[in-house]
Motif scaffolding. Structure first.
Motif, short mmCIF file in Angstrom:
data_model
loop_
_atom_site.label_atom_id
_atom_site.label_comp_id
_atom_site.label_asym_id
_atom_site.label_seq_id
_atom_site.Cartn_x
_atom_site.Cartn_y
_atom_site.Cartn_z
N VAL A 388 0.85 -1.08 -0.32
CA VAL A 388 0.00 0.32 0.07
C VAL A 388 0.73 1.56 -0.07
CG1 VAL A 388 -1.86 -1.00 1.18
CG2 VAL A 388 0.13 -0.01 2.68
N ARG A 390 3.05 2.66 1.65
CA ARG A 390 3.33 2.67 3.47
C ARG A 390 3.22 1.87 4.29
NH1 ARG A 390 -1.63 6.45 5.82
NH2 ARG A 390 -3.08 5.35 5.21
N GLU A 394 -0.23 1.84 9.32
CA GLU A 394 -0.55 3.25 9.37
C GLU A 394 -1.90 2.57 9.03
OE1 GLU A 394 1.62 6.18 8.03
OE2 GLU A 394 3.31 5.34 9.62
N ALA A 395 -2.42 2.86 7.69
CA ALA A 395 -3.27 2.46 6.56
C ALA A 395 -4.68 1.51 6.98
CB ALA A 395 -2.68 2.12 5.28
N ASP A 398 -5.98 4.43 10.01
CA ASP A 398 -6.93 5.66 8.82
C ASP A 398 -7.55 4.78 8.40
OD1 ASP A 398 -4.85 7.04 9.41
OD2 ASP A 398 -3.73 7.00 7.89
N ALA A 399 -7.85 3.94 8.41
CA ALA A 399 -8.96 3.30 7.23
C ALA A 399 -10.10 2.65 8.32
CB ALA A 399 -8.70 1.86 7.01
N ASP A 419 4.89 -2.81 4.32
CA ASP A 419 4.70 -2.11 3.42
C ASP A 419 3.32 -2.66 2.91
OD1 ASP A 419 5.42 -3.52 1.74
OD2 ASP A 419 5.55 -1.29 0.38
N LEU A 441 -8.39 2.70 1.26
CA LEU A 441 -7.09 2.90 0.17
C LEU A 441 -5.83 3.86 0.09
CD1 LEU A 441 -6.32 -0.70 1.08
CD2 LEU A 441 -6.33 0.16 2.63
#
Length: 443
Positions: A388, A390, A394-395, A398-399, A419, A441
């Motif tokens: 993704v 990053r 973290e993804a 945030d999602a 990642d 995403l």
């Protein structure tokens, strides 16, 4: 919540039945020097209304797949559980049943276990199944012990693409079993048969997962052939839902088939409890852990069911035993049986094909949104890995803030994949939900 009566009259009635005058009299045999002589340092008690509100507040801190669209898998999956499962499991003769030691009192439970064993054998292409195990990790350790007994060897080979929790439990048990564990690294998401052959010389067994932890389809027939060539037992760790569209392990040369049964009939339940399954060729029937239910005739010539071939250490000589487990997950295994029976062969195939189609659509949408496949050259079933761009954690953070759980962070277990997200797509997900995942995403 349940209501339990405990009045002064109840307490007096119990003390009278026991034959003592007070609660303190129950502790007369305990020396005063080791008695706890003060009140427990706890918060004041709550009323029933306050307690209910407190528990509701704690429960609200959890997020379930009913409030968050979940693409999280990694061994535990959000499959549909039909209402029929809970209806059958809530029957008292199943819900409260204990070990069926007295067959004359337990024919219903024994027959249910027998039918479960039959279903597992039909799914896996094996000759015999036990009555279930604790989960998909402990049955892997049990299978290693079967292999040690059968071959007289003391090395276990496990592919790195096998579920990390399975590998860890195998390593934990291996110390007590006197086994050495060797891991074979993955190459572009799958296992190289030639590399496996070099590691498996003089091994008791070879364990591989199909589909593997990354969701990729292993060259399973080749891996099983390698194990057989070097005299090791080939053990496939499989997803029961996948067997509606993938070949049964017994048909490509495996000695044992094991797995986590949660995807058939069980909710995610915050990771458990669930049930594990273990099936084998008939030559290993006297080495199988746990218990097996067999069919027989009673004194009147009627068909009946009994416990047979128990390999627990309390039933046979300890040095001959292959298990010390004193119970199993019969109720949860029964849930699996009900679900599989409800689906039937065609329904299981339809479920598998739906997962395949939705996963393929998810790959298209996520790559169009900027993600890249971690293993683009490999075929997959219902799970696949994407990079993704990053850190995956973290993804995920945030999602989830937008009501989507996008998957599992592979960097937790594998170097170089910080990642990468492991995305699971079951038959419950919709194209609209997949579109939403891609949108979130992409942002």
């Amino acid at each position: 919540m349940s209501y339990l009566s405990l009045t002064d009259a109840d307490r007096e009635a119990m003390l009278t039945a026991i034959g003592v005058g007070s609660v303190d009299a129950l502790f007369e045999q305990i020396p005063e020097g080791v008695r706890f002589d003060r009140e427990l340092d706890l918060e004041p008690p709550l009323s029933e209304q306050e307690l209910v509100a407190h528990l509701e507040g704690l429960a609200a801190r959890n997020v379930d797949s009913g409030r968050e669209v979940s693409f999280l898998g990694a061994g535990i999956y959000d499959h549909y559980v039909p209402a029929l499962v809970d209806t059958v499991l809530s029957r008292g003769e199943f819900l409260t049943a204990y070990t069926p030691y007295q067959p004359e009192m337990s024919q219903g439970v024994l027959q249910a276990i027998f039918e479960y064993q039959t279903a597992i054998c039909e799914l896996t292409g094996m000759d015999v199944s036990n009555a279930s195990g604790y989960d998909g990790t402990t049955v892997a350790a049990d299978a290693c012990y079967v292999a040690k007994h059968a071959t007289g060897r003391a090395t276990v080979v496990v592919t790195e693409a096998t579920n990390p929790q399975v590998r860890q439990v195998v390593k934990t048990y291996a110390v007590g079993f006197g086994l050495e564990v060797v891991e074979v690294p993955h190459r572009d998401g799958v296992t190289d048969p030639d590399e496996l052959r070099r590691a498996a010389e003089d091994a008791a067994c070879v364990i591989f997962q199909q589909p593997n932890f990354f969701g990729c389809l292993e060259p399973a027939p080749e891996l099983a052939a390698v194990a057989n060539d070097v005299g090791a037992l080939a053990i496939a760790h499989v997803d029961p839902i996948s067997l509606g569209v993938l070949e049964a392990p017994g048909n490509y040369g495996c000695a044992l088939a094991i797995g986590e049964g949660q995807s058939a009939g069980n909710y995610q339940s915050y990771g458990g409890p669930h049930y594990g399954f273990l099936a084998a060729r008939s030559e290993f029937v006297r080495r199988m852990p746990g218990r097996i239910v067999g069919e027989t005739l009673d004194a009147a010539g009627e068909r009946g069911y009994v416990l047979t071939l128990q390999t627990r250490e309390q039933h046979i000589r300890r040095e001959k035993a292959t298990s010390n487990i004193t119970t199993n997950q019969t109720l949860l295994a029964l849930a699996g049986l009900v679900h599989l029976s409800w689906l039937g062969p065609q329904g299981l195939r339809d479920t598998g094909e739906t997962c395949l189609a939705l996963a393929a659509y998810a790959k298209e949408r996520l790559t169009a949104a900027g993600a890249t496949l971690a293993f683009p050259n490999q075929a997959t079933f219902k799970e696949f890995a994407v990079r993704v761009g990053r850190p995956a954690r973290e993804a995920i953070r945030d999602a989830r803030a937008q009501g989507i759980h996008p998957g599992y962070a592979l960097g937790r277990d594998y170097e170089g994949l910080d990642d990468a997200l492991l995305v699971a797509v079951t038959e419950k997900r919709t194209p609209e939900e997949i579109d939403r995942l891609a949108e979130v995403l992409a942002k």
